[in-house]
Design an enzyme around this catalytic site. Structure first.
Site, PDB file in Angstrom:
ATOM      1  N   CYS A   1      38.202  51.894  35.189  1.00 34.52           N
ATOM      2  CA  CYS A   1      38.290  52.976  36.181  1.00 34.52           C
ATOM      3  C   CYS A   1      36.920  53.469  36.633  1.00 34.52           C
ATOM      4  O   CYS A   1      36.642  53.569  37.830  1.00 34.52           O
ATOM      5  CB  CYS A   1      39.135  54.124  35.644  1.00 34.52           C
ATOM      6  SG  CYS A   1      38.462  54.970  34.189  1.00 34.52           S
TER       7      CYS A   1
ATOM      8  N   HIS B   1      39.975  59.067  32.713  1.00 40.09           N
ATOM      9  CA  HIS B   1      40.247  58.282  33.913  1.00 40.09           C
ATOM     10  C   HIS B   1      39.570  58.925  35.120  1.00 40.09           C
ATOM     11  O   HIS B   1      39.346  60.137  35.147  1.00 40.09           O
ATOM     12  CB  HIS B   1      41.760  58.193  34.145  1.00 40.09           C
ATOM     13  CG  HIS B   1      42.172  57.182  35.176  1.00 40.09           C
ATOM     14  ND1 HIS B   1      41.908  55.841  35.053  1.00 40.09           N
ATOM     15  CD2 HIS B   1      42.832  57.324  36.363  1.00 40.09           C
ATOM     16  CE1 HIS B   1      42.390  55.198  36.094  1.00 40.09           C
ATOM     17  NE2 HIS B   1      42.945  56.068  36.924  1.00 40.09           N
TER      18      HIS B   1
ATOM     19  N   HIS C   1      42.001  53.815  42.709  1.00 38.73           N
ATOM     20  CA  HIS C   1      41.518  53.778  41.325  1.00 38.73           C
ATOM     21  C   HIS C   1      41.907  52.453  40.679  1.00 38.73           C
ATOM     22  O   HIS C   1      42.703  51.675  41.239  1.00 38.73           O
ATOM     23  CB  HIS C   1      42.076  54.955  40.519  1.00 38.73           C
ATOM     24  CG  HIS C   1      43.582  54.993  40.451  1.00 38.73           C
ATOM     25  ND1 HIS C   1      44.266  55.180  39.272  1.00 38.73           N
ATOM     26  CD2 HIS C   1      44.536  54.872  41.409  1.00 38.73           C
ATOM     27  CE1 HIS C   1      45.572  55.192  39.502  1.00 38.73           C
ATOM     28  NE2 HIS C   1      45.765  55.006  40.795  1.00 38.73           N
TER      29      HIS C   1
END
Length: 389
Positions: A268, A328, A340
């Site tokens: 991420c 994240h 993402h």
């Protein structure tokens, strides 16, 4: 009758000496911890692995100024000790404290072995600081300060002078997502694969082809339309709305790879890092580091406050007995959507009516930070840390 001498005086002296040693150990180890908390609070980007045992200051560090200050403080307090600290870069490197990545993407690992966790990656032409060696592996620090291990097969070791000479050669940047260096213009044999952002030396131009040299001296040919002169590439980098969205969407479908920061696979934070790198900015490696940069623009899910390029962070909120966990990150692209890497690079939405609605990420949303056009110590331009002329 013989007079029996008491052992108490000797035992008392031994006891006092033991107390003094114990007090010294506690004092010094507390000082070490104090320096660690201010000098090297994040072990991912600074080494401060010191301890004090048996009148010996041991371990290793690359924070040499702080080490000198610690030693001065110990001397001022009259503490006797042996200095057994290894200073990094290690003197055994014999001056080869620099390196340049020689393959399209170098895998940099948490330990000096191929089976170790992938910590990060570095693209061809990336300069590294070398701290120490372990067999065929080297502990290196990337331009974003991340410290981990790389196999020598993927780098060219250099002295400071060697690196400066390499900087002086004319550079070109590979711009498509993927490609190759060929031994000849007939494209029959490959010298190396390439990914977007790789840096090579441009030697000569011959029609639609450019002869290039890799950092380890290998030579080959790349189609001229796939390359940009370094100066042109740098001057054209801009974290504009169109550039950020275009770069991010060009990577849709790229598989998730823990530790990945390239088109070959991204985690991420590696994805957001790659988006910004290809548009001229270097941001910290991990989500838990990226969240410390820029300006906070939202914590309450007021999506109207967000702009394209803002970074959204997700994880677990702090409680009375637990710190916040940032796990994240994604980038806002407008219209209630963000892009993402989770499983693969994808677009998610916070609109319940959207087919891309992502309730999972919505429920663990923490806050949004803006780094575009913001002053931030951890955000630099590519030209500041990769400086070919």
């Amino acid at each position: 009758m013989k007079k029996i001498r008491s052992a108490w005086p000797a035992l008392f002296v031994f006891y006092l000496a033991s107390c003094a040693i114990s007090n010294d150990n506690q004092t010094v180890n507390q000082l070490i911890e104090n320096y660690r908390s201010t000098t090297a609070p994040d072990k991912r980007v600074a080494l401060w692995d010191l301890s004090f045992e048996n009148d010996s200051l041991k371990g290793e560090t690359d924070r040499l100024t702080a080490l000198d200050e610690l030693i001065s403080e110990l001397n001022e307090q009259g503490i006797q000790f042996t200095d057994a600290v290894k200073r990094l870069p290690d003197s055994e490197l014999e001056g080869k404290t620099k390196a340049v990545v020689t393959i399209s993407v170098a895998n940099i690992r948490s330990q000096p072995k191929h089976s170790a966790e992938l910590a990060t990656q570095a693209l061809m032409g990336t300069p590294l600081t070398v701290l120490k060696g372990d067999g065929s592996w080297y502990m290196v620090q990337t331009p974003d300060q991340y410290i981990s291990w790389v196999d020598q097969a993927g780098i060219q070791l250099m002295t400071e002078a060697d690196l400066e000479n390499w900087y002086q050669t004319p550079k070109v940047v590979f711009t498509p997502l993927t490609g190759h260096v060929w031994t000849g213009k007939d494209q029959k044999e490959m010298v190396s694969d390439l990914v977007a952002g790789d840096i090579l030396t441009g030697l000569t131009s011959d029609g639609n082809w450019v002869k290039v040299q890799l950092p380890d001296g290998r030579e080959g040919w790349v189609e001229s339309e796939q390359l940009m002169q370094w100066e042109e590439w740098i001057s054209s980098r801009e974290t504009s709305v169109d550039n950020l969205i275009s770069t991010a969407k060009s990577m849709l479908g790229v598989p998730y790879l823990w530790g990945g920061t390239s088109i070959k696979g991204v985690d991420c934070s590696g994805f957001t890092k790659t988006i910004f790198y290809l548009n001229g900015q270097v941001i910290p490696r991990d989500a838990s580091q990226q969240i410390n940069e820029g300006e906070e623009v939202d914590t309450e899910k007021n999506w109207e406050n967000l702009q394209v390029g803002d970074l959204l962070f997700f994880g677990e909120k702090a409680t009375d007995d637990r710190k916040e966990r940032v796990v994240h990150v994604g980038m806002w692209i407008g219209n209630n959507e963000f892009i993402h890497s989770r499983g693969r690079v994808r677009i998610s939405s916070f609109d319940p009516a959207s087919p891309n609605y992502d309730e999972y990420e919505l429920n663990r949303y923490l806050r949004t930070k803006r780094i575009v056009n913001q002053k931030s110590d951890g955000v630099l331009s590519v030209s500041e840390i990769i400086q070919p002329n």
